[in-house]
Design an enzyme around this catalytic site. Structure first.
Site, PDB file in Angstrom:
ATOM      1  CE1 TYR A   1      -3.572   2.691   0.800  1.00 26.99           C
ATOM      2  CE2 TYR A   1      -2.033   3.396   2.506  1.00 26.99           C
ATOM      3  CZ  TYR A   1      -3.160   3.628   1.734  1.00 26.99           C
ATOM      4  OH  TYR A   1      -3.867   4.800   1.895  1.00 26.99           O
TER       5      TYR A   1
ATOM      6  CE  LYS B   1      -2.722   6.628  -1.109  1.00 29.53           C
ATOM      7  NZ  LYS B   1      -4.008   7.141  -1.667  1.00 29.53           N
TER       8      LYS B   1
END
EC number: 1.1.1.-
Length: 422
Positions: A176, A180
């Site tokens: 993640y 990102k």
């Protein structure tokens, strides 16, 4: 990153970055109604942002795979679509003046281990959003990033946008944060792209920490669930470790200001810029969560456990989850990145957002959000100390047995290098 100077006071997100209309001798021309689109509009932040904009008179489109659980206002349109669906995005972006790209996947829990899904949504989806913004001549794009683009387990105290670089992509322990960071950079690199027929795409990114507020659906309910199951009877990390949080109201304010700061009326001050956004305060997680334990009727964590043990446990949980996923769902209590987030200080300044956007966070108390949450739950009585200790001992024995089995069958290494850094 450097920015353009001067800014002005807060206005509604209505300036469209277009040439002002010419006044005539006849009756004045009414300004065109602003039209914005929010990806991830079915989630907590996306819906809150859309609702705020709709109340200010803006025409709002919420785009998400899942319909919001809250009631839509008459000024809000919902489109059920995936950010990975290029045709759906192209149809939805027609006539849009500003896109808030809030959609993401893999923030916490078992989601953090779904690598393919995380990559396709966070990176692939962002690429499509940028591409369709250009094709549809959308002049403004605001991306909701995260502090994790800079934090990866090494202490950061009052970091800012210029002094703290991106954390090395290959050193992130979770997909993640890595994806990102890639999407964050893609959005900033898209700033200044020419639009067909004239005009320029202006972009900026906002980097918030964890979000809280009334009806928040991710952090508070998850922690409350663990507390009710007596899974949070220990604490770990330095008592002085601190982090930031942001109330949803303040984060919505920052998005509105960022969109406004990408217009000609504000001198495009936010064009190509990144901003850390939080409440302007730093807290220790266990101290901050004290009202939740109290309101639920449970004792606060009182057993201090070495962080290295918790980190190793998280690694085992991740392996077990992946190994058993074809058979059953075994979500990890904590992931390695979450352990680092709790145990290691990472705080950020919001001076740049204050100066360039006019961001002025209001004061909120986590206890108020807790109060609203417990009103919809049943308060459980505190268990006796003896009973609590017995449960804890049984769970500890069970955990040690599972840990030994996992290490034996999965061949998990001790993770010495990672553990020593904690």
């Amino acid at each position: 990153m450097k920015s353009n100077p001067p800014r002005s006071s807060l206005e509604a997100c209505k300036a469209a970055g277009q040439a002002p209309q010419q006044k005539t001798q006849a009756k004045p021309t009414k300004a065109a109604r602003q039209k914005v689109l929010v990806t991830g509009g079915g989630g907590y932040l996306g819906f809150s942002l859309g609702s705020h904009l709709a109340k200010s008179g803006t025409s709002v489109i919420l785009l998400d795979r899942r319909r919001p659980q809250w009631e839509l206002s008459p000024e809000t349109k919902f489109i059920q679509a995936d950010v990975r669906d290029e045709e759906a995005l192209y149809r939805a972006f027609e006539g849009v003046d500003c896109v808030f790209h809030v959609a993401s996947y893999g923030m916490s829990g078992a989601e953090k281990l779904q690598k393919e899904q995380i990559e396709s949504i966070n990176v692939g989806g962002t690429k499509l959003v940028i591409d369709v913004c250009v094709r549809r001549r959308v002049p403004r794009l605001i991306y909701t990033s995260t502090v994790n683009v800079a934090f990866g387990g090494k202490p950061i105290e009052q970091g800012d946008e210029d002094s703290v670089p991106y954390f090395p992509l290959d050193e992130h322990v979770d997909h993640y944060s890595r994806t990102k960071a890639i999407a964050d950079q893609l959005t900033l690199m898209a700033n200044g792209m020419p639009l067909p027929g004239g005009g320029t795409l202006r972009t900026c990114v906002l980097r918030p920490p964890g979000i809280y507020g009334p009806e928040e659906q991710r952090h508070l309910p998850r922690v409350a669930g663990h507390i009710k199951k007596r899974l949070f009877m220990f604490r770990f990390g330095d008592h002085k470790a601190r982090m930031n949080w942001v109330h949803v109201h303040n984060l919505v304010q920052a998005h509105v200001l960022a969109a406004e700061a990408l217009t000609t009326a504000k001198g495009y001050v936010a064009s190509g810029q990144a901003y850390y956004i939080n409440d302007g305060e730093s807290v220790n997680l266990f101290e901050w969560m004290a009202p939740l334990f109290e309101k639920l009727g449970y004792s606060q964590p009182w057993i201090q456990v070495p962080t290295s043990w918790v980190y190793l446990t998280a690694a085992v949980m991740e392996r077990l989850h992946l190994a058993l996923r074809p058979i059953c769902s075994l979500p990890p209590l904590l992931t390695r990145s979450e352990v680092r987030s709790v145990a290691v200080t990472h705080t950020f300044q919001i001076a740049k957002a204050r100066a360039q956007l006019g961001y002025a966070p209001d004061k909120f108390r986590f206890a108020d959000a807790v109060e609203l949450y417990v009103q919809s739950t049943t308060r459980r009585p505190r268990g006796s100390t003896a009973r609590t200790l017995l449960r804890l001992l049984l769970r500890l024995l069970l955990f040690l047995g599972l840990l030994a089995l996992a290490l034996h069958f999965l061949g998990l290494q001790p993770l010495h290098a990672a553990v020593e850094r904690l």
